[in-house]
Design an enzyme around this catalytic site. Structure first.
Site, short mmCIF file in Angstrom:
data_model
loop_
_atom_site.label_atom_id
_atom_site.label_comp_id
_atom_site.label_asym_id
_atom_site.label_seq_id
_atom_site.Cartn_x
_atom_site.Cartn_y
_atom_site.Cartn_z
N ASP A 118 -7.44 42.93 -17.54
CA ASP A 118 -8.39 42.02 -16.88
C ASP A 118 -9.54 41.61 -17.79
O ASP A 118 -10.65 41.37 -17.31
CB ASP A 118 -8.96 42.64 -15.58
CG ASP A 118 -7.88 43.12 -14.65
OD1 ASP A 118 -6.89 42.39 -14.51
OD2 ASP A 118 -8.03 44.21 -14.06
N GLU A 119 -9.29 41.51 -19.08
CA GLU A 119 -10.37 41.15 -20.01
C GLU A 119 -10.62 39.64 -20.05
O GLU A 119 -11.55 39.20 -20.73
CB GLU A 119 -10.02 41.62 -21.44
CG GLU A 119 -9.87 43.13 -21.62
CD GLU A 119 -8.43 43.60 -21.40
OE1 GLU A 119 -7.60 42.78 -20.93
OE2 GLU A 119 -8.15 44.77 -21.68
N LYS A 176 -7.84 37.51 -20.65
CA LYS A 176 -6.87 37.06 -21.66
C LYS A 176 -6.32 35.68 -21.35
O LYS A 176 -6.15 34.86 -22.24
CB LYS A 176 -5.69 38.07 -21.75
CG LYS A 176 -6.09 39.41 -22.30
CD LYS A 176 -4.91 40.35 -22.38
CE LYS A 176 -4.38 40.80 -21.04
NZ LYS A 176 -5.31 41.60 -20.23
N GLY A 177 -6.05 35.42 -20.06
CA GLY A 177 -5.43 34.16 -19.65
C GLY A 177 -6.23 32.97 -20.17
O GLY A 177 -5.69 32.02 -20.73
N GLY A 235 -1.81 39.42 -14.12
CA GLY A 235 -2.27 38.21 -13.43
C GLY A 235 -3.24 37.50 -14.35
O GLY A 235 -4.37 37.93 -14.51
N HIS A 236 -2.76 36.45 -15.00
CA HIS A 236 -3.62 35.74 -15.95
C HIS A 236 -4.18 34.47 -15.31
O HIS A 236 -3.44 33.60 -14.90
CB HIS A 236 -2.82 35.41 -17.23
CG HIS A 236 -2.47 36.64 -18.02
ND1 HIS A 236 -1.54 36.66 -19.01
CD2 HIS A 236 -2.95 37.90 -17.93
CE1 HIS A 236 -1.47 37.90 -19.52
NE2 HIS A 236 -2.30 38.66 -18.87
N THR A 246 0.40 48.73 -9.17
CA THR A 246 0.41 47.44 -8.46
C THR A 246 1.57 47.36 -7.46
O THR A 246 1.72 46.37 -6.76
CB THR A 246 0.55 46.28 -9.47
OG1 THR A 246 1.75 46.47 -10.21
CG2 THR A 246 -0.63 46.23 -10.43
N GLN A 270 -1.99 43.44 -19.54
CA GLN A 270 -2.75 44.68 -19.35
C GLN A 270 -3.69 44.90 -20.55
O GLN A 270 -4.14 43.92 -21.11
CB GLN A 270 -1.84 45.89 -19.12
CG GLN A 270 -1.10 45.86 -17.78
CD GLN A 270 0.18 45.04 -17.80
OE1 GLN A 270 0.98 45.17 -18.71
NE2 GLN A 270 0.37 44.21 -16.81
N THR A 299 0.02 51.99 -17.62
CA THR A 299 1.21 51.28 -17.18
C THR A 299 2.40 51.80 -17.99
O THR A 299 2.26 52.77 -18.74
CB THR A 299 1.02 49.74 -17.27
OG1 THR A 299 2.13 49.11 -16.62
CG2 THR A 299 0.91 49.23 -18.71
N ARG A 355 -12.36 45.60 -8.57
CA ARG A 355 -12.31 46.32 -9.84
C ARG A 355 -13.51 47.23 -9.96
O ARG A 355 -14.61 46.89 -9.52
CB ARG A 355 -12.31 45.33 -11.01
CG ARG A 355 -11.08 44.45 -11.03
CD ARG A 355 -11.13 43.48 -12.21
NE ARG A 355 -10.00 42.57 -12.15
CZ ARG A 355 -10.06 41.26 -12.40
NH1 ARG A 355 -11.21 40.70 -12.73
NH2 ARG A 355 -8.99 40.51 -12.31
N LEU A 413 -19.69 37.07 -21.00
CA LEU A 413 -21.05 37.42 -21.44
C LEU A 413 -22.07 37.01 -20.37
O LEU A 413 -23.03 37.72 -20.10
CB LEU A 413 -21.35 36.68 -22.76
CG LEU A 413 -22.72 36.98 -23.34
CD1 LEU A 413 -22.79 38.40 -23.88
CD2 LEU A 413 -23.10 35.98 -24.42
N GLY A 456 -18.17 31.60 -19.36
CA GLY A 456 -17.90 31.06 -18.03
C GLY A 456 -16.41 30.79 -17.91
O GLY A 456 -15.68 30.85 -18.91
P1 IMP Z 1 1.67 49.46 -12.84
O1 IMP Z 1 1.66 48.70 -14.12
O2 IMP Z 1 1.84 48.59 -11.63
O3 IMP Z 1 2.67 50.59 -12.87
O4 IMP Z 1 0.24 50.15 -12.66
C1 IMP Z 1 -0.23 51.18 -13.52
C2 IMP Z 1 -1.73 51.05 -13.76
O5 IMP Z 1 -1.98 49.91 -14.55
C3 IMP Z 1 -2.56 50.90 -12.48
O6 IMP Z 1 -3.80 51.55 -12.66
C4 IMP Z 1 -2.77 49.41 -12.39
O7 IMP Z 1 -3.93 49.07 -11.67
C5 IMP Z 1 -2.91 49.05 -13.87
N1 IMP Z 1 -2.52 47.68 -14.16
C6 IMP Z 1 -1.26 47.17 -14.21
N2 IMP Z 1 -1.29 45.86 -14.52
C7 IMP Z 1 -2.58 45.54 -14.70
C8 IMP Z 1 -3.26 44.34 -15.07
O8 IMP Z 1 -2.65 43.28 -15.35
N3 IMP Z 1 -4.61 44.41 -15.15
C9 IMP Z 1 -5.29 45.56 -14.91
N4 IMP Z 1 -4.70 46.70 -14.57
C10 IMP Z 1 -3.38 46.70 -14.47
#
Ligand code: IMP
Length: 422
Positions: free
Chosen positions: A13-14, A16-17, A40-41, A128, A222, A237, A303, A330, A413
């Site tokens: 969730d940095e 990246k998208g 999710g980008h 997820t 991720q 993950t 988050r 920022l 932004g």
């Molecule tokens: P999984 O990838 O669904 O097995 O989840 C494993 C861990 O990775 C959990 O803590 C999720 O919240 C986290 N996670 C998986 N995909 C993302 C992502 O795209 N962004 C942030 N956290 C993620």
């Protein structure tokens, strides 16, 4: 460019998208190499907002889009995402799905839920629930089904039914819900027929493009701290989210990689369970969450938010070989009178600047902070580094120095134009 890998260096969730979208203006091909629709980008173009889960973000600029062998792909989710983006005028004919990508089957999703439900408090991962871990488990156990099978419907059906029976037996023994195999097959068949023309030998596609000297962007999902080997195990993950994963996950030789972009937020967030040394589990964290709209793009979960953690980010930049940083959000810090940066950890009375491998140590440590003055003014209209308030410039330089990488891009932004090179 020409061959650039872009990865997140925190817990995902940095942003990246958005950075991928900006870099894709020069890319001719964008390649996903790991993960699945757990990602999710988010990309905002004008008033339109797109959230992509499996399709590389390059689709929005018409670049060739490759879903590499390192992914686990839910065929139904991919079909729905492709149909949805088609209605929004994107050309899906640019998409190729690797014959070697593994498929997430309905039983993987059930297994994900079963395992997560049975984990005791403190051991839950907060997945997820997209079936990611079980699909990668089957891949390693050599009982997975690959996209290649979509090309032969009969073989695919036989494999699916065989595995589904095995899983139903496990679910029965665990007193868990059973699959209606016929009903699940009916849905899969539709998706398989739809995806069939997109299944290709993408290793060849990618390597041909490399040979031609095309600009190619490898899009990580991720973040480094969620990497199966290098992250905060077991709260990770199930794939290699770090830059090395691009080679295995796309069939790319490391010889061809020219640069690595590391995306990080100007603060830290984490979704799901697991250690988070700089977490602000209080009012201050809630303010960051609201200011940064910190809710998961895939699951909508709030988050967890906290200060910038230079220890874990430096470690992540190291294993990713980051040369350029893209620092996002920022502007979310605009209202803060002062900012804290975690520069070291104290574990059992001992100071360390190294990332411990044991998640238990990460839970009990005390972060050691450095404090910097905030800028308390709007940064969202800055279009050059020198437009930024002086204290923001100092803050950025300090975090870049601490993680030992150059600042390449700053984002202030959600809009495309709120991003600039440094
Ligand atoms: P999984 O990838 O669904 O097995 O989840 C494993 C861990 O990775 C959990 O803590 C999720 O919240 C986290 N996670 C998986 N995909 C993302 C992502 O795209 N962004 C942030 N956290 C993620």
């Amino acid at each position: 460019m020409p061959v650039t890998i872009l990865v997140g260096v925190q817990w995902g969730d940095e942003g990246k998208g958005k950075i991928i979208d900006v870099l894709t203006k020069d890319a001719e091909m964008v390649v996903r190499f790991q993960g699945g629709n757990n990602a999710g980008h988010t990309v905002e173009i004008g008033d339109e907002k797109y959230v992509l889960h499996l399709i590389p973000s390059g689709i929005l600029r018409g670049a060739d889009c490759v879903i590499g062998n390192g992914l686990v792909v839910d065929p139904i989710a991919l079909m729905e995402e492709m149909k949805d983006i088609e209605t929004r005028k994107a050309d899906v004919s640019v998409i190729q799905l690797s014959t070697k990508a593994h498929l997430i089957m309905p039983y993987h999703k059930l297994m994900d839920a079963l395992k997560e439900n049975r984990r005791s408090e403190g051991k839950k991962i907060g997945t997820t629930k997209r079936g990611i871990g079980p699909a990668y488990s089957d891949k390693a156990a050599r009982s997975g089904i690959r996209a290649l099978e979509l090309l032969d419907m009969k073989a695919f059906e036989a494999l699916f039914r065989e595995q589904a029976e095995i899983y139903n037996q496990i679910f029965k023994n665990a007193d868990f819900e059973l699959m209606d195999i016929d009903a699940e097959w009916a849905k899969l068949e539709v998706a398989a027929k739809y995806l069939n023309p997109f299944v290709k030998d993408t290793v060849l596609t990618v390597n041909k493009a490399v040979k031609k000297g095309k600009n190619i962007l490898f899009e990580g999902a991720q973040g480094g701290l969620l990497d199966i080997d290098h992250g905060t195990y077991p709260f990770v993950t199930s794939s290699n989210t770090t830059s090395g994963g691009a080679c295995a996950g796309a069939g790319l030789s490391p010889r061809h990689v020219d640069s690595v972009y590391g995306v990080m937020k100007a603060y830290t967030t984490r979704v799901g369970e697991g250690p988070f040394p700089t977490e602000l589990a209080n009012e201050a964290g809630e303010r960051l969450r609201q200011a940064g709209h910190e809710f998961g793009a895939t699951t909508g979960r709030p988050r967890r938010c906290g200060w910038f953690d230079a220890v874990s980010s430096r470690y992540s930049c190291l294993i990713n070989g980051v040369d350029n940083l893209a620092i996002t959000k920022l502007d979310v810090l605009d209202d803060q009178p002062e900012l804290k940066i975690c520069v070291a950890y104290e574990i059992d009375g001992v100071r360390t600047e190294d990332m411990p491998c044991d998640s238990k140590a990460l839970v009990k440590l005390t972060p050691i902070y450095e404090t910097m003055p905030g800028w308390e003014c709007d940064s969202t209209s800055a279009r050059h580094f020198n437009d930024l308030p002086e204290n923001a410039q100092k803050y950025l330089k300090r975090i870049a120095e601490l993680v030992d990488a150059n600042i390449g891009i700053i984002s202030v932004g959600p809009k495309r134009e709120q991003t600039f090179n440094v």
